[in-house]
Write an enzyme that holds these catalytic residues in place. Structure first.
Site, PDB file in Angstrom:
ATOM      1  N   TYR A  32       2.323   2.346 -11.799  1.00 30.15           N
ATOM      2  CA  TYR A  32       1.504   1.410 -11.029  1.00 30.15           C
ATOM      3  C   TYR A  32       0.128   1.375 -11.688  1.00 30.15           C
ATOM      4  O   TYR A  32      -0.538   2.407 -11.758  1.00 30.15           O
ATOM      5  CB  TYR A  32       1.336   1.893  -9.584  1.00 30.15           C
ATOM      6  CG  TYR A  32       2.576   1.792  -8.720  1.00 30.15           C
ATOM      7  CD1 TYR A  32       3.570   2.765  -8.771  1.00 30.15           C
ATOM      8  CD2 TYR A  32       2.744   0.732  -7.833  1.00 30.15           C
ATOM      9  CE1 TYR A  32       4.703   2.682  -7.956  1.00 30.15           C
ATOM     10  CE2 TYR A  32       3.866   0.638  -7.013  1.00 30.15           C
ATOM     11  CZ  TYR A  32       4.845   1.613  -7.088  1.00 30.15           C
ATOM     12  OH  TYR A  32       5.956   1.522  -6.284  1.00 30.15           O
ATOM     13  N   TYR A  59       5.359   7.711   0.271  1.00 31.97           N
ATOM     14  CA  TYR A  59       6.194   6.979  -0.690  1.00 31.97           C
ATOM     15  C   TYR A  59       7.664   7.346  -0.516  1.00 31.97           C
ATOM     16  O   TYR A  59       8.530   6.468  -0.511  1.00 31.97           O
ATOM     17  CB  TYR A  59       5.727   7.271  -2.126  1.00 31.97           C
ATOM     18  CG  TYR A  59       6.246   6.275  -3.132  1.00 31.97           C
ATOM     19  CD1 TYR A  59       5.591   5.070  -3.349  1.00 31.97           C
ATOM     20  CD2 TYR A  59       7.399   6.524  -3.866  1.00 31.97           C
ATOM     21  CE1 TYR A  59       6.074   4.139  -4.258  1.00 31.97           C
ATOM     22  CE2 TYR A  59       7.891   5.598  -4.777  1.00 31.97           C
ATOM     23  CZ  TYR A  59       7.215   4.410  -4.965  1.00 31.97           C
ATOM     24  OH  TYR A  59       7.706   3.484  -5.870  1.00 31.97           O
ATOM     25  N   LYS A 100       8.332  -0.542   0.632  1.00 27.52           N
ATOM     26  CA  LYS A 100       8.769  -0.150   1.970  1.00 27.52           C
ATOM     27  C   LYS A 100       9.666  -1.152   2.693  1.00 27.52           C
ATOM     28  O   LYS A 100      10.314  -0.800   3.681  1.00 27.52           O
ATOM     29  CB  LYS A 100       7.530   0.088   2.866  1.00 27.52           C
ATOM     30  CG  LYS A 100       6.772   1.335   2.533  1.00 27.52           C
ATOM     31  CD  LYS A 100       7.451   2.556   3.103  1.00 27.52           C
ATOM     32  CE  LYS A 100       6.995   3.838   2.477  1.00 27.52           C
ATOM     33  NZ  LYS A 100       7.797   4.301   1.338  1.00 27.52           N
ATOM     34  N   PRO A 128       4.730  -5.597  -1.295  1.00 29.16           N
ATOM     35  CA  PRO A 128       5.712  -4.713  -1.937  1.00 29.16           C
ATOM     36  C   PRO A 128       5.135  -3.469  -2.619  1.00 29.16           C
ATOM     37  O   PRO A 128       5.897  -2.636  -3.109  1.00 29.16           O
ATOM     38  CB  PRO A 128       6.403  -5.621  -2.955  1.00 29.16           C
ATOM     39  CG  PRO A 128       5.505  -6.778  -3.147  1.00 29.16           C
ATOM     40  CD  PRO A 128       4.686  -6.936  -1.916  1.00 29.16           C
ATOM     41  N   HIS A 132      14.443   9.541  -9.033  1.00 31.42           N
ATOM     42  CA  HIS A 132      13.086   9.724  -9.551  1.00 31.42           C
ATOM     43  C   HIS A 132      12.371  10.784  -8.732  1.00 31.42           C
ATOM     44  O   HIS A 132      12.394  10.727  -7.516  1.00 31.42           O
ATOM     45  CB  HIS A 132      12.286   8.417  -9.434  1.00 31.42           C
ATOM     46  CG  HIS A 132      12.652   7.397 -10.449  1.00 31.42           C
ATOM     47  ND1 HIS A 132      11.735   6.524 -10.980  1.00 31.42           N
ATOM     48  CD2 HIS A 132      13.824   7.114 -11.046  1.00 31.42           C
ATOM     49  CE1 HIS A 132      12.345   5.746 -11.862  1.00 31.42           C
ATOM     50  NE2 HIS A 132      13.615   6.072 -11.904  1.00 31.42           N
TER      51      HIS A 132
HETATM   52  P1  RFL Z   1      16.528 -10.444   4.109  1.00 32.35           P
HETATM   53  O1  RFL Z   1      16.927  -9.633   2.910  1.00 32.35           O
HETATM   54  O2  RFL Z   1      15.557 -11.524   3.933  1.00 32.35           O
HETATM   55  O3  RFL Z   1      17.892 -11.028   4.704  1.00 32.35           O
HETATM   56  C1  RFL Z   1      17.908 -12.014   5.712  1.00 32.35           C
HETATM   57  C2  RFL Z   1      19.212 -12.778   5.623  1.00 32.35           C
HETATM   58  O4  RFL Z   1      19.244 -13.723   6.687  1.00 32.35           O
HETATM   59  C3  RFL Z   1      19.686 -14.971   6.169  1.00 32.35           C
HETATM   60  N1  RFL Z   1      19.193 -16.042   7.028  1.00 32.35           N
HETATM   61  C4  RFL Z   1      19.958 -16.693   7.932  1.00 32.35           C
HETATM   62  N2  RFL Z   1      21.245 -16.560   8.249  1.00 32.35           N
HETATM   63  C5  RFL Z   1      21.728 -17.388   9.207  1.00 32.35           C
HETATM   64  N3  RFL Z   1      20.980 -18.335   9.836  1.00 32.35           N
HETATM   65  C6  RFL Z   1      19.682 -18.511   9.534  1.00 32.35           C
HETATM   66  N4  RFL Z   1      18.957 -19.451  10.144  1.00 32.35           N
HETATM   67  C7  RFL Z   1      19.117 -17.661   8.542  1.00 32.35           C
HETATM   68  N5  RFL Z   1      17.881 -17.540   8.009  1.00 32.35           N
HETATM   69  C8  RFL Z   1      17.944 -16.559   7.089  1.00 32.35           C
HETATM   70  C9  RFL Z   1      19.149 -15.010   4.745  1.00 32.35           C
HETATM   71  O5  RFL Z   1      19.868 -15.934   3.944  1.00 32.35           O
HETATM   72  C10 RFL Z   1      19.333 -13.564   4.319  1.00 32.35           C
HETATM   73  O6  RFL Z   1      20.591 -13.357   3.737  1.00 32.35           O
HETATM   74  O7  RFL Z   1      16.002  -9.511   5.295  1.00 32.35           O
HETATM   75  P2  RFL Z   1      16.330  -7.995   5.686  1.00 32.35           P
HETATM   76  O8  RFL Z   1      17.832  -7.788   5.765  1.00 32.35           O
HETATM   77  O9  RFL Z   1      15.482  -7.693   6.848  1.00 32.35           O
HETATM   78  O10 RFL Z   1      15.875  -7.107   4.424  1.00 32.35           O
HETATM   79  C11 RFL Z   1      14.516  -6.995   4.090  1.00 32.35           C
HETATM   80  C12 RFL Z   1      14.355  -6.837   2.563  1.00 32.35           C
HETATM   81  O11 RFL Z   1      15.070  -7.883   1.909  1.00 32.35           O
HETATM   82  C13 RFL Z   1      12.883  -6.857   2.130  1.00 32.35           C
HETATM   83  O12 RFL Z   1      12.092  -6.152   3.037  1.00 32.35           O
HETATM   84  C14 RFL Z   1      12.700  -6.216   0.720  1.00 32.35           C
HETATM   85  O13 RFL Z   1      13.315  -6.969  -0.278  1.00 32.35           O
HETATM   86  C15 RFL Z   1      11.209  -6.057   0.406  1.00 32.35           C
HETATM   87  N6  RFL Z   1      10.956  -5.495  -0.930  1.00 32.35           N
HETATM   88  C16 RFL Z   1      11.074  -4.148  -1.174  1.00 32.35           C
HETATM   89  N7  RFL Z   1      11.520  -3.304  -0.223  1.00 32.35           N
HETATM   90  C17 RFL Z   1      11.730  -1.987  -0.500  1.00 32.35           C
HETATM   91  O14 RFL Z   1      12.122  -1.224   0.412  1.00 32.35           O
HETATM   92  N8  RFL Z   1      11.514  -1.437  -1.746  1.00 32.35           N
HETATM   93  C18 RFL Z   1      11.082  -2.218  -2.782  1.00 32.35           C
HETATM   94  O15 RFL Z   1      10.961  -1.716  -3.894  1.00 32.35           O
HETATM   95  C19 RFL Z   1      10.813  -3.607  -2.511  1.00 32.35           C
HETATM   96  N9  RFL Z   1      10.396  -4.416  -3.491  1.00 32.35           N
HETATM   97  C20 RFL Z   1      10.598  -6.339  -1.992  1.00 32.35           C
HETATM   98  C21 RFL Z   1      10.305  -5.763  -3.271  1.00 32.35           C
HETATM   99  C22 RFL Z   1      10.553  -7.714  -1.834  1.00 32.35           C
HETATM  100  C23 RFL Z   1      10.206  -8.508  -2.892  1.00 32.35           C
HETATM  101  N10 RFL Z   1      10.233  -9.904  -2.683  1.00 32.35           N
HETATM  102  C24 RFL Z   1      10.896 -10.811  -3.531  1.00 32.35           C
HETATM  103  C25 RFL Z   1       9.841 -10.402  -1.389  1.00 32.35           C
HETATM  104  C26 RFL Z   1       9.938  -6.543  -4.336  1.00 32.35           C
HETATM  105  C27 RFL Z   1       9.861  -7.928  -4.149  1.00 32.35           C
HETATM  106  C28 RFL Z   1       9.420  -8.735  -5.335  1.00 32.35           C
HETATM  107  C1  PHB Z   2      10.945  -2.951  -7.992  1.00 31.80           C
HETATM  108  O1  PHB Z   2      11.497  -2.233  -8.854  1.00 31.80           O
HETATM  109  O2  PHB Z   2      11.312  -4.109  -7.759  1.00 31.80           O
HETATM  110  C2  PHB Z   2       9.782  -2.424  -7.240  1.00 31.80           C
HETATM  111  C3  PHB Z   2       9.433  -1.093  -7.398  1.00 31.80           C
HETATM  112  C4  PHB Z   2       8.345  -0.586  -6.671  1.00 31.80           C
HETATM  113  C5  PHB Z   2       7.627  -1.418  -5.852  1.00 31.80           C
HETATM  114  C6  PHB Z   2       7.985  -2.746  -5.692  1.00 31.80           C
HETATM  115  C7  PHB Z   2       9.080  -3.252  -6.400  1.00 31.80           C
HETATM  116  O3  PHB Z   2       6.555  -0.915  -5.182  1.00 31.80           O
END
Ligand code: RFL
Ligand code: PHB
Length: 392
Positions: free
Chosen positions: A201, A385, A297, A293, A72
């Site tokens: 957005y 971004y 980031k 989110p 994108h």
């Molecule tokens: P994670 O992915 O939470 O992974 C942590 C892992 O540790 C395990 N765990 C354990 N394992 C052993 N013993 C324990 N006691 C444990 N406790 C936990 C868990 O099971 C898991 O497998 O952390 P990590 O690796 O730091 O990654 C971070 C990302 O997952 C998170 O920041 C992103 O998903 C946030 N996020 C977004 N980030 C982006 O860069 N771009 C995006 O577009 C974006 N959109 C989003 C998002 C997060 C969202 N939600 C659901 C919170 C959109 C959403 C809706």
């Molecule tokens: C997504 O596609 O899940 C998404 C995209 C942009 C955001 C957050 C989540 O800022």
């Protein structure tokens, strides 16, 4: 069991760190609470910054991302029924993003792990860490019915916001900064062809909405909702009606409907702990910081942390130089706070706040008009971004 680096958590942070260390010949063990299927199917982030794309490429795990990810070069901000394009590429000196699901990145990293032959203990319970102050910390857990003790040089806490690593640090050693927002996001995945090539957005008087995608056949959509929202109150019909209202434009653009295959609520918070290290424990990713989110980031910060941590550990093992390990927290926190500000700012500009006043609404409109009409304003959105370049 002995290893050089024990990693808690097989999310993007833990898996990528394990792979980068493996490539440098550093032995490591990953301990994960859930099973492989859970890790591979958990729908979360979707936007990969330029620096994340480059890091995955350098680690040799970017091939499918380039084949299946959607590049994108812009995003759109929708307000007052009009869409305004921010040209990410032109305003950031040629940088861009790729839309590729976090679970796909995780699948690619798990495949690389399996090929590496390095240990990954799935479904580990009672995970605990010990001896952080000393020379020989350990990770203990219950795995396949056996008690396991992993002795190591360093522990990487990559276990997300609700993990055990950060709470194992003695009280008083960390300073915590946080903010909880008075709303959440209701997210859906729909089997519908995305009706636009770029993310939209939207700031609407009924609340924020976001149009995103996962592939040419799958649309990802979010709605601002109450922080304690009960998903049971949201029938598919209600979700579509609300999305159509908040994403309505004068030019007749509409989201395509399709079967909803996943629904979930995400609370919104900002959180940072300082420092991101205690003794021989290094925190990376969501275990150390959370962003709302809106700026996309979270996963990108997790990747940036482990990039810094892997280089620091490689310097330690190859040249006995610990300067980068000592600087780990300070190095990461500079990027973390930039992302914290940006995510808070985008959230503030795009959401409806319960405490808002007519004055604040007008100020918000003016800010949106500024960032979409002034080159300087657009650059602030674009440069952050796509993500700032790494210093090394
Ligand atoms: P994670 O992915 O939470 O992974 C942590 C892992 O540790 C395990 N765990 C354990 N394992 C052993 N013993 C324990 N006691 C444990 N406790 C936990 C868990 O099971 C898991 O497998 O952390 P990590 O690796 O730091 O990654 C971070 C990302 O997952 C998170 O920041 C992103 O998903 C946030 N996020 C977004 N980030 C982006 O860069 N771009 C995006 O577009 C974006 N959109 C989003 C998002 C997060 C969202 N939600 C659901 C919170 C959109 C959403 C809706
Ligand atoms: C997504 O596609 O899940 C998404 C995209 C942009 C955001 C957050 C989540 O800022």
């Amino acid at each position: 069991m002995h290893t050089q680096v024990a990693i808690v958590g097989a999310g993007p942070a833990g898996l990528l760190l394990g792979h980068l260390l493996h490539l440098a010949g550093i032995d490591n063990v990953i301990v994960e609470r859930h099973d492989r299927r859970y890790a591979e199917e958990r729908i979360r982030a979707g936007v990969l910054e330029q620096g994340t794309i480059d890091t995955l490429d350098e680690a040799g795990v970017g091939e499918r991302m380039h084949r299946e990810g959607l590049p994108h070069e812009g995003i759109e901000l929708l307000f007052d029924r009009k869409r305004h394009r921010i040209d990410l590429n032109a305003l950031s000196g040629g940088r861009a993003i790729v839309v590729y699901g976090q679970h796909e990145v995780v699948k690619d990293l798990i495949a690389a792990r399996a090929e590496s032959g390095q240990a990954l203990l799935w479904e580990a319970s009672e995970v605990a860490i010990h001896g952080l102050d000393g020379e020989r910390p350990t990770v203990t857990c219950l795995h396949a019915g056996e008690r396991v003790e992993i002795a190591c040089d360093y522990i990487a806490g990559c276990d997300g916001f609700h993990g055990i690593c950060r709470p194992s640090i003695p009280e008083g050693a960390l300073k915590v900064f946080d903010r909880i927002y008075p709303f959440a996001w209701l997210g859906i995945l729909a089997e519908a062809e995305p009706s636009s090539h770029e993310l939209v957005y939207a700031n609407h008087e009924r609340g924020f909405a976001l149009f995103s995608m996962r592939s040419e056949k799958v649309t990802r959509l979010y709605l601002q909702c109450e922080p304690d929202e009960d998903i049971g109150n949201w029938s598919d019909d209600r979700i579509w009606a609300e999305l159509h209202t908040r994403l309505e434009t004068d030019d007749g653009w509409k989201v395509n409907e399709g079967p909803i295959v996943q629904k979930g609520i995400t609370p919104m918070r900002s959180f940072v702990c300082e420092p991101m290290q205690y003794g021989r424990l290094f925190l990376a990713g969501d275990s150390a910081h959370i962003v709302p989110p809106t700026g996309a980031k979270g996963m990108n910060l997790a990747v940036a942390d482990v990039r810094v941590l892997s280089k620091a550990l490689i310097a330690h093992y190859t040249t006995h130089d610990d300067a980068k390990l000592k600087a780990y927290s300070d190095t990461c926190l500079k990027r973390v706070w930039r992302a914290e500000h940006y995510s808070w700012w985008m959230t503030s500009m795009l959401h409806r706040f319960p405490e808002s006043t007519p004055f604040m609404d007008r100020v918000q409109r003016s800010e949106l008009a500024y960032v979409t009409s002034s080159e300087a304003g657009g650059r602030v959105v674009a440069e952050n971004y796509v993500g700032l370049p790494f210093s090394e």
